[in-house]
Design an enzyme around this catalytic site. Structure first.
Site, mmCIF file in Angstrom:
data_model
loop_
_atom_site.group_PDB
_atom_site.id
_atom_site.type_symbol
_atom_site.label_atom_id
_atom_site.label_comp_id
_atom_site.label_asym_id
_atom_site.label_seq_id
_atom_site.Cartn_x
_atom_site.Cartn_y
_atom_site.Cartn_z
ATOM 1 N N GLU A 55 0.999 -1.247 0.118
ATOM 2 C CA GLU A 55 -0.108 0.080 0.114
ATOM 3 C C GLU A 55 0.984 1.322 -0.014
ATOM 4 O O GLU A 55 0.494 2.215 -0.649
ATOM 5 C CB GLU A 55 -0.963 0.106 1.427
ATOM 6 C CG GLU A 55 -1.843 -1.292 1.218
ATOM 7 C CD GLU A 55 -1.348 -2.343 2.020
ATOM 8 O OE1 GLU A 55 -2.041 -2.849 2.626
ATOM 9 O OE2 GLU A 55 -0.094 -2.522 2.056
ATOM 10 N N CYS A 90 -0.230 0.133 7.925
ATOM 11 C CA CYS A 90 -0.718 0.315 6.332
ATOM 12 C C CYS A 90 -2.108 0.903 6.360
ATOM 13 O O CYS A 90 -2.644 1.924 5.597
ATOM 14 C CB CYS A 90 -0.742 -0.647 5.471
ATOM 15 S SG CYS A 90 1.016 -0.967 4.948
ATOM 16 N N SER A 174 20.485 -41.467 -9.604
ATOM 17 C CA SER A 174 19.007 -40.897 -9.962
ATOM 18 C C SER A 174 19.150 -39.666 -10.809
ATOM 19 O O SER A 174 18.097 -38.939 -11.131
ATOM 20 C CB SER A 174 18.461 -40.503 -8.599
ATOM 21 O OG SER A 174 19.167 -39.155 -8.123
ATOM 22 N N TRP A 176 20.176 -38.313 -14.257
ATOM 23 C CA TRP A 176 18.889 -37.465 -14.227
ATOM 24 C C TRP A 176 17.691 -38.194 -14.821
ATOM 25 O O TRP A 176 17.712 -38.854 -15.981
ATOM 26 C CB TRP A 176 18.754 -36.275 -14.966
ATOM 27 C CG TRP A 176 20.111 -35.271 -14.442
ATOM 28 C CD1 TRP A 176 21.181 -34.985 -15.104
ATOM 29 C CD2 TRP A 176 20.092 -34.506 -13.239
ATOM 30 N NE1 TRP A 176 21.872 -34.284 -14.620
ATOM 31 C CE2 TRP A 176 21.263 -33.981 -13.331
ATOM 32 C CE3 TRP A 176 19.061 -34.398 -12.172
ATOM 33 C CZ2 TRP A 176 21.646 -32.930 -12.113
ATOM 34 C CZ3 TRP A 176 19.537 -33.559 -11.174
ATOM 35 C CH2 TRP A 176 20.818 -32.953 -11.263
ATOM 36 N N ARG A 190 11.859 -24.370 -5.760
ATOM 37 C CA ARG A 190 13.123 -23.978 -4.652
ATOM 38 C C ARG A 190 13.122 -22.501 -4.261
ATOM 39 O O ARG A 190 13.098 -22.390 -3.068
ATOM 40 C CB ARG A 190 14.364 -24.380 -5.005
ATOM 41 C CG ARG A 190 14.701 -25.913 -4.961
ATOM 42 C CD ARG A 190 16.166 -26.218 -5.336
ATOM 43 N NE ARG A 190 16.606 -27.560 -5.355
ATOM 44 C CZ ARG A 190 17.688 -27.982 -5.552
ATOM 45 N NH1 ARG A 190 18.853 -27.301 -5.728
ATOM 46 N NH2 ARG A 190 17.911 -29.260 -5.544
ATOM 47 N N ASP A 206 23.697 -38.310 -3.212
ATOM 48 C CA ASP A 206 23.707 -37.226 -4.172
ATOM 49 C C ASP A 206 24.716 -35.938 -3.818
ATOM 50 O O ASP A 206 25.068 -35.223 -4.767
ATOM 51 C CB ASP A 206 22.461 -36.617 -4.491
ATOM 52 C CG ASP A 206 21.476 -37.458 -5.058
ATOM 53 O OD1 ASP A 206 21.893 -38.586 -5.580
ATOM 54 O OD2 ASP A 206 20.177 -37.577 -4.925
ATOM 55 N N GLU A 302 13.325 -31.889 -0.563
ATOM 56 C CA GLU A 302 13.881 -32.847 -1.699
ATOM 57 C C GLU A 302 14.868 -33.931 -1.116
ATOM 58 O O GLU A 302 15.832 -33.499 -0.715
ATOM 59 C CB GLU A 302 14.745 -32.017 -2.603
ATOM 60 C CG GLU A 302 13.960 -31.006 -3.670
ATOM 61 C CD GLU A 302 14.722 -30.495 -4.644
ATOM 62 O OE1 GLU A 302 15.654 -31.208 -5.094
ATOM 63 O OE2 GLU A 302 14.460 -29.315 -5.017
ATOM 64 N N ASN A 308 10.484 -38.965 3.181
ATOM 65 C CA ASN A 308 9.157 -38.507 2.287
ATOM 66 C C ASN A 308 8.040 -39.419 3.007
ATOM 67 O O ASN A 308 6.921 -38.908 3.456
ATOM 68 C CB ASN A 308 9.232 -38.950 0.768
ATOM 69 C CG ASN A 308 10.208 -37.925 -0.101
ATOM 70 O OD1 ASN A 308 10.658 -36.835 0.521
ATOM 71 N ND2 ASN A 308 10.658 -38.205 -1.312
ATOM 72 N N GLY A 309 8.481 -40.695 3.112
ATOM 73 C CA GLY A 309 7.272 -41.377 3.754
ATOM 74 C C GLY A 309 7.274 -41.230 5.316
ATOM 75 O O GLY A 309 5.897 -41.179 5.547
#
Length: 373
Positions: A55, A90, A174, A176, A190, A206, A302, A308-309
């Site tokens: 604003e 504001c 992995s 690519w 990212r 990695d 990542e 992840n699980g």
């Protein structure tokens, strides 16, 4: 309630807000357009923390054109703030400027504001409307909304896989699976995040930098590692200090306070936080709370199939960002290490949010199917 011209003006404000995609954290991405007599007289978007909000930028823009904003309508993608933070309220600035009408996309989920800014404007006699393109505004600030309402960041788990769900060969190879366009798109995700999280398994396999390289960005996200036993090599690339401008140290969450290892990592510039669960692993929910307290709005994950699980199993993953390559890996590592189910009804459920082709690959975005917090 809202005219076609109202919609067009708010769309313009949302486009302005998106310009702050990589810069406003921990503040929300906000855009503002000032219109009078059908003409845009000023516009702006929120600057980095401690600088002008949208604003103020819009009103300064009007004044720089030699235009007094008095009597204008302000279209703003988030309720104007009503409290003193790093900058003055504001809402008060809009009142002093003589703004006649304010159209907001959504109320501010921040408990310090949450309707108070709109009420302050109404008390000053300003015509106030709220709720125009609210869904679009929420999506733009999905992490900020999460942190304000739940105390934890919005967790987005990114995976690159084959059609049959393989993410790596059994030896860890992995790179690519997906093509360059998909990898560049992943870097854009990212860049918009406040922090990038990985696990020790990914570091071993990695040795990633966890930096944004494929697109221009004015700042690099905070790098976060889950490493229960502090096994990260001291020469890991993510610990390097010469790979960009990192205002914050690498943050490592562990379950065991190995003092010599911790001191060695701290000497490399890392910050170590001990958060064990009863099983000798990192307590993930407490980790998210700690990240929320540090102003992390969006957490980009990542990692490998184990972490992840765990994030999915413990209800920590809000969104899946999956890139599928048109190839088959056969017997390979999967996307998520999850226990077998006794009933189909026990399966973690998601809903499709977006599906599109990126280069030769397919990008799938799915969000956790659960009641809104």
């Amino acid at each position: 309630m809202f005219s076609d011209s109202d919609h067009a003006a708010m769309q313009q404000a949302l486009a302005l807000a998106a310009r702050g995609m990589f810069t406003t954290t921990p503040n929300p991405r906000v855009g503002c357009v000032l219109i009078r007599d059908g003409e845009v007289i000023g516009q702006g978007y929120t600057q980095p923390a401690g600088q002008d909000h949208a604003e103020i930028q819009a009103m300064k823009d009007a004044l720089s054109r030699g235009i007094d904003p008095r009597g204008a309508t302000a279209y703003v993608t988030l309720e104007p703030c009503s409290h003193f933070g790093r900058t003055p309220p504001c809402a008060d600035a809009l009142v002093r400027a003589g703004i006649a009408r304010v159209v907001a996309a959504m109320e501010d989920p921040n408990p310090s504001v949450s309707g108070r800014g709109l009420q302050r404007l109404r008390d000053a006699g300003i015509d106030v409307r709220c709720g125009l393109l609210e869904k679009e505004a929420r999506d733009l600030n999905i992490g900020f909304v999460s942190r304000m309402t739940r105390g934890t960041p919005w967790v987005r788990v990114k995976v690159a896989a084959s059609i049959d769900g393989g993410t790596a060969l059994h030896d860890g190879t992995s790179q690519w699976i997906t093509g360059q366009a998909a990898r560049d798109d992943g870097h854009a995700w990212r860049a918009r995040a406040c922090a990038i999280l990985t696990g020790i398994g990914t570091v071993r396999d990695d040795n990633p930098e966890l930096t944004v390289r494929a697109i221009p960005t004015p700042r690099q996200p905070q790098r976060v590692l889950v490493d229960s036993r502090l096994d990260v090599p001291l020469d890991a690339r993510m610990l390097a200090r010469d790979t960009g401008d990192f205002a914050k140290p690498v943050l490592i969450f562990c379950a065991v306070d190995d003092v010599p290892r911790r001191k060695a990592l701290e000497a490399r510039g890392a910050e170590v936080v001990v958060l064990p669960n009863p099983h000798g692993k990192v307590e993930l929910r407490q980790m998210l709370e700690a990240l929320g307290q540090r102003g992390i709005n969006e957490l980009h994950v990542e990692a490998g199939h184990k972490l992840n699980g765990s994030l999915i199993r413990e209800g920590c993953a809000d969104e899946l960002l999956i890139y599928l390559a048109p190839k088959l890996l056969g017997d390979a590592q999967g996307m998520f290490n999850l226990p077998p189910l006794a009933r189909l009804d026990d399966a973690p459920a998601f809903h499709w949010h977006d599906v599109r082709q990126i280069g030769d690959d397919l990008r799938l975005i799915a969000r956790r199917a659960r009641p809104q917090s």
